[in-house]
Design an enzyme around this catalytic site. Structure first.
Site, PDB file in Angstrom:
ATOM      1  N   LYS A   1      41.483  37.990  40.529  1.00 14.19           N
ATOM      2  CA  LYS A   1      42.258  37.637  39.342  1.00 14.19           C
ATOM      3  C   LYS A   1      43.647  38.260  39.393  1.00 14.19           C
ATOM      4  CE  LYS A   1      38.384  39.812  36.949  1.00 14.19           C
ATOM      5  NZ  LYS A   1      37.515  39.844  35.837  1.00 14.19           N
TER       6      LYS A   1
ATOM      7  N   LYS B   1      39.158  38.394  49.306  1.00 15.31           N
ATOM      8  CA  LYS B   1      38.404  37.801  48.204  1.00 15.31           C
ATOM      9  C   LYS B   1      39.343  37.224  47.141  1.00 15.31           C
ATOM     10  CE  LYS B   1      35.592  39.834  44.727  1.00 15.31           C
ATOM     11  NZ  LYS B   1      34.540  40.741  44.264  1.00 15.31           N
TER      12      LYS B   1
ATOM     13  N   LYS C   1      42.407  51.166  44.406  1.00 20.69           N
ATOM     14  CA  LYS C   1      43.021  51.081  43.081  1.00 20.69           C
ATOM     15  C   LYS C   1      44.042  52.190  42.874  1.00 20.69           C
ATOM     16  CE  LYS C   1      39.758  48.316  40.539  1.00 20.69           C
ATOM     17  NZ  LYS C   1      38.877  48.181  39.382  1.00 20.69           N
TER      18      LYS C   1
END
Ligand code: TRP
Length: 329
Positions: A198, A195, A113
């Site tokens: 979103k 994966k 992140k």
């Protein structure tokens, strides 16, 4: 002995995906009878990246509506919003003071992140796992259903619980990760090596629970496969096809052999349409219920208010014990 306690949560960033539905929420639905379940919406964790306030508020309610629409019964589960149980923030701070910089800097999610949001590497992003530990430890959770990507955070939670118990005597249950064998790990449709997320940059990579049938069909038709034109489960060599099989399996409960037999001699075109239709049909009642619930803001408020009250009963007991033990008045 009472039922085992389960806690899990989803962050309120963006729209929920088919991955969240099949990999998480749908599994939770299967646990509501056997366990004492707490499912929250981790809106404080969401603050670690920038959000539009109105969107954050709406997303929080949308996730709650999805939980209920997907079949989590508010009478059987405690459904709540993290920020409404103040004990989370409080224990989060306390646990910050028992968490080492070294262990936090090893977290792969932090590294990922931080790389993605290089302009906003805030302290919350760094201490994120301590707040997540608080979420779990407040409820003395035995089991935490999480995906592979959260295993490291669960490990640090266990370390913190053990560290604290060792210093002050038994205070926290040391939780275990609970990865259901049948639970699906849904990958992106365009990039089946990662994966389904979103925040995918390619909109065709991800199916959102709210997607209209035509959109779902279109995205499945565009899904990446390979040139073999044979439906066979082989995640290494055929990640795209195997992912579509996983999705189909999660929805129909058929195993891989059954699916291979069903599509023997058929091509990817037919297969993709079948997978898309299974998803469309399965999501239809969920989508209808979701729309209905989302309009009823009073109902949602009633659910999350009751949920927070019930969550607080357990959370405040744990926090009191912690504060007594460490000398906080
Ligand atoms: N970090 C989790 C995720 O991004 C969300 C989360 C927050 C969570 N607190 C939790 C999951 C406690 C399980 C238990 O997926």
């Amino acid at each position: 002995m009472g039922k085992k306690i389960i806690l899990s949560g989803i962050q309120s960033t963006g729209k929920l995906t088919l991955g969240n539905y099949l990999g998480a929420i749908n599994n939770w639905v299967h646990m509501q009878e056997e366990y004492d379940c707490y499912y929250m919406i981790a809106n404080l964790h969401t603050l670690t990246v920038r959000n539009d306030p109105e969107e954050l508020r709406n997303n929080t309610l949308k996730i709650l509506a999805t939980y209920i629409a997907a079949g989590l019964d508010p009478e059987k589960n405690t459904l709540f919003i993290q920020s409404q149980v103040k004990e989370h923030a409080e224990l989060g701070w306390i646990l910050d003071c028992y968490t080492y910089m070294g262990e936090l800097s090893r977290m792969t999610q932090f590294k990922d992140k931080a790389a993605k949001h290089a302009d906003n590497i805030n302290a919350g992003l760094f201490t994120y796992p301590a707040l997540m530990a608080a979420d779990i430890l407040l409820y003395q959770a035995d089991l935490v259903p999480v995906g592979e990507d959260q295993r490291q955070h669960l490990e640090i939670t266990r370390d913190l619980a053990e560290r604290f118990n060792k210093l002050y005597g038994k205070t926290f249950v040391v939780p275990e990760a609970y990865v259901r064998k049948e639970s699906a790990r849904i990958m992106g449709l365009q990039d089946p090596e990662s994966k389904m997320s979103k925040s995918a940059t390619n909109p065709n990579d991800v199916i959102f629970i709210e997607d209209e049938p035509e959109v779902i069909m279109k995205k499945f038709k565009k899904a990446v496969t390979d040139s073999e034109n044979r439906i066979k489960f082989d995640p290494e060599k055929k990640p795209g096809v195997s992912n579509l099989m996983q999705i189909y399996s999660a929805i129909t409960d058929k195993n891989m052999q059954e699916i291979e037999a069903e599509f023997e001699g058929k091509g990817y075109g037919d297969f993709k349409v079948a997978v898309a239709n299974s998803v469309i049909d399965n999501l239809k009642p969920v989508q209808e219920k979701y729309k209905e619930i989302l309009q009823n803001k009073d109902y949602l408020k009633e659910i999350y208010t009751k949920g927070a009250e019930s969550a607080r009963k357990l959370a405040s007991k744990t926090l009191e014990d912690v504060k007594n033990k460490i000398g906080i008045l």
